[in-house]
Design an enzyme around this catalytic site. Structure first.
Site, PDB file in Angstrom:
ATOM      1  N   HIS A   3     -21.175  45.285 -12.284  1.00  0.00           N
ATOM      2  CA  HIS A   3     -21.147  43.944 -12.863  1.00  0.00           C
ATOM      3  C   HIS A   3     -20.514  44.048 -14.245  1.00  0.00           C
ATOM      4  CE1 HIS A   3     -23.633  40.316 -14.488  1.00  0.00           C
ATOM      5  NE2 HIS A   3     -22.394  39.988 -14.229  1.00  0.00           N
TER       6      HIS A   3
ATOM      7  N   ASN B  27     -28.459  38.812 -14.342  1.00  0.00           N
ATOM      8  CA  ASN B  27     -28.414  37.415 -13.903  1.00  0.00           C
ATOM      9  C   ASN B  27     -29.765  36.848 -13.498  1.00  0.00           C
ATOM     10  OD1 ASN B  27     -25.871  36.941 -14.591  1.00  0.00           O
ATOM     11  ND2 ASN B  27     -24.980  37.285 -12.574  1.00  0.00           N
TER      12      ASN B  27
ATOM     13  N   VAL C 195     -13.375  39.203  -5.708  1.00  0.00           N
ATOM     14  CA  VAL C 195     -13.102  37.895  -5.101  1.00  0.00           C
ATOM     15  C   VAL C 195     -14.230  36.919  -5.417  1.00  0.00           C
ATOM     16  CG1 VAL C 195     -11.696  38.919  -3.275  1.00  0.00           C
ATOM     17  CG2 VAL C 195     -14.098  38.404  -2.824  1.00  0.00           C
ATOM     18  N   THR C 196     -14.001  35.673  -5.071  1.00  0.00           N
ATOM     19  CA  THR C 196     -14.944  34.595  -5.390  1.00  0.00           C
ATOM     20  C   THR C 196     -16.376  34.953  -4.987  1.00  0.00           C
ATOM     21  OG1 THR C 196     -13.159  33.075  -4.937  1.00  0.00           O
ATOM     22  CG2 THR C 196     -15.348  32.123  -5.025  1.00  0.00           C
ATOM     23  N   GLU C 197     -17.301  34.534  -5.843  1.00  0.00           N
ATOM     24  CA  GLU C 197     -18.716  34.869  -5.639  1.00  0.00           C
ATOM     25  C   GLU C 197     -19.334  34.040  -4.506  1.00  0.00           C
ATOM     26  OE1 GLU C 197     -20.022  37.360  -6.998  1.00  0.00           O
ATOM     27  OE2 GLU C 197     -22.153  37.107  -7.336  1.00  0.00           O
TER      28      GLU C 197
ATOM     29  N   ASN D 270     -17.749  39.678 -19.058  1.00  0.00           N
ATOM     30  CA  ASN D 270     -16.568  38.903 -19.443  1.00  0.00           C
ATOM     31  C   ASN D 270     -16.524  38.691 -20.967  1.00  0.00           C
ATOM     32  OD1 ASN D 270     -14.370  37.129 -19.284  1.00  0.00           O
ATOM     33  ND2 ASN D 270     -15.665  35.354 -18.905  1.00  0.00           N
TER      34      ASN D 270
ATOM     35  N   SER E 299     -21.978  39.255  -9.410  1.00  0.00           N
ATOM     36  CA  SER E 299     -23.038  38.984 -10.368  1.00  0.00           C
ATOM     37  C   SER E 299     -24.374  38.759  -9.679  1.00  0.00           C
ATOM     38  CB  SER E 299     -22.668  37.778 -11.242  1.00  0.00           C
ATOM     39  OG  SER E 299     -22.374  36.672 -10.430  1.00  0.00           O
TER      40      SER E 299
ATOM     41  N   LYS F 273     -16.607  37.172   0.527  1.00  0.00           N
ATOM     42  CA  LYS F 273     -16.699  38.619   0.279  1.00  0.00           C
ATOM     43  C   LYS F 273     -16.828  39.378   1.602  1.00  0.00           C
ATOM     44  CE  LYS F 273     -18.371  38.860  -4.502  1.00  0.00           C
ATOM     45  NZ  LYS F 273     -17.343  39.517  -5.298  1.00  0.00           N
TER      46      LYS F 273
ATOM     47  N   ASP G 291      -3.811  39.597  -4.580  1.00  0.00           N
ATOM     48  CA  ASP G 291      -4.355  38.253  -4.353  1.00  0.00           C
ATOM     49  C   ASP G 291      -3.553  37.630  -3.207  1.00  0.00           C
ATOM     50  OD1 ASP G 291      -6.250  36.234  -6.244  1.00  0.00           O
ATOM     51  OD2 ASP G 291      -4.937  35.234  -4.803  1.00  0.00           O
TER      52      ASP G 291
END
Lengths: 298, 76
Positions: A155, A205, A105-107, A158, A134, A112, A48
């Site tokens: 995917h 999703n 990493v963040t969606e 969680n 996702s 990305k 990170d």
């Protein structure tokens, strides 16, 4: 434990895959992925960019391992040993020797894209990249690299240490070898999967976000309370969780971000986000992580 | 305290069917997926930090057990 595969193309015969897995991103999913693989003996390099997030992750993973062990005593999990399998670093260049990377990493597509382009100049030619996303199409993520055949979507669900299923997505150029290796890797850590074709939001999703968005509209239009809506799902349909509890667990900001991606990708109004979700994000009512969303947690 | 815990548990199952001393795990009402949420809830709700050595199922198996753990933390 060690995965082997036949690399006939290069005439290398059976080759052992190094057990080091690079995990990028220290959010909920990245920490969960690191823990899951570390519990199965893999060496993890958790990356990170922010040191404070890495420090925090170490403490949280330790607690999570402890909790997992508390309910799975038959597995004799030693948190100390598991934690020793995880190395932490803020330098993405350290991934140059890994054979497998799980990107978490963040969606957000721009974030990305930056990571994939950076990885392309770092990783080995045959390194496979498991994109933990996702919604974002895998073909698009693969296009940011020189080797899209080695990019595959996974995917994870969680919480990753406890969920034994993942949706695997093959992009337009994802290679058969990459798919096979991914299946083996997941199987090795007790995760079964369904391999599907690429489509924004995939199967899970596209379905779940329609449910969550429509449930938000029901609250917005004062048709029913969150409790009533979730009860219809749980008591009526037999689901373990209702759509609004799920939205709170995922995070309202993440749900909204995913809906935006779906809306942009399909240009279809059925994915138009409920205004209530936007207001909640503006008010920092993000669900469990801020203590309030559709429900209160403190 | 008991009421707050009951209210939280009510999100996962019909808490009125559970006595304070009932083992919620043995009764099959919850599974390990619920564990993390329970620990997080207790820490936030009662503003305490549960130590690794306290992460024992004995401390979470029933409403009474959870109350005892929280009370002992508050009392120091």
């Amino acid at each position: 434990m060690i995965i082997t595969y036949l690399n006939e193309e290069k005439g290398m015969g059976i080759r052992m895959i190094q057990k080091i897995i690079g995990v990028i991103g220290c959010g909920i999913m990245g920490k969960g992925v690191a823990q899951r693989f570390a519990q199965h003996g893999y060496k993890i390099l958790l990356i990170d960019s922010q040191n404070d997030i890495l420090e925090h992750a170490k403490v949280e993973i330790e607690k999570s391992i402890q909790i997992y062990g508390m309910f799975n005593r038959e597995q004799n999990i030693n948190p100390k040993v598991v934690l020793e399998n995880i190395s932490f670093s803020n330098d993405i260049a350290e991934l140059r020797h890994t054979d497998i990377i799980v990107e978490n990493v963040t969606e957000e597509e721009s974030i990305k894209e930056k990571v994939y382009r950076e990885l392309d100049g770092i990783v080995k030619e045959d390194c496979i990249i498991l994109a933990n996303t996702s919604c974002i199409p895998i073909t698009k993520l693969g296009s940011y690299t020189s080797h899209p055949k080695n990019v595959i979507g996974v995917h994870f669900m969680n919480p990753v240490p406890m969920q034994n299923f993942a949706e695997v997505i093959q992009g337009y150029y994802t290679g058969e070898e990459c798919i096979r290796l991914t299946r083996e890797l997941l199987q090795d850590v007790g995760i079964s999967c369904e391999v599907i074709n690429d489509s924004p939001g995939f199967v899970s999703n596209r379905l779940s976000h329609l449910f969550m968005n429509e449930a938000a509209y029901l609250v917005y239009e004062n048709v029913a309370t969150p409790e009533q809506i979730d009860n219809v799902f749980k008591k009526g349909f037999g689901h373990k969780m209702g759509p609004l509890e799920t939205a709170d667990l995922i995070g309202i900001d993440t749900v909204l971000a995913s809906l935006k991606i779906l809306y942009n990708e399909y240009e279809d109004s059925k994915f138009r986000a409920c205004p209530l979700l936007k207001r909640m994000v503006e008010a920092n009512k993000l669900g469990r992580k801020t203590g309030i969303g559709f429900y209160e947690y403190i | 305290m008991k009421e707050k815990i009951r209210k939280f548990l009510g999100k996962f199952f019909d808490e009125s069917s559970v006595q304070d001393g009932d083992n919620i795990f043995e009764k099959g009402l919850v599974n390990s997926l619920f564990a993390m949420q329970l620990v997080t809830f207790i820490e936030k709700e009662f503003d305490i930090s549960i130590l690794n050595q306290e992460l024992d199922i004995e401390n979470f198996k029933s409403i009474n057990a959870i109350c005892s753990l929280v009370q002992s933390k508050i009392d120091g």
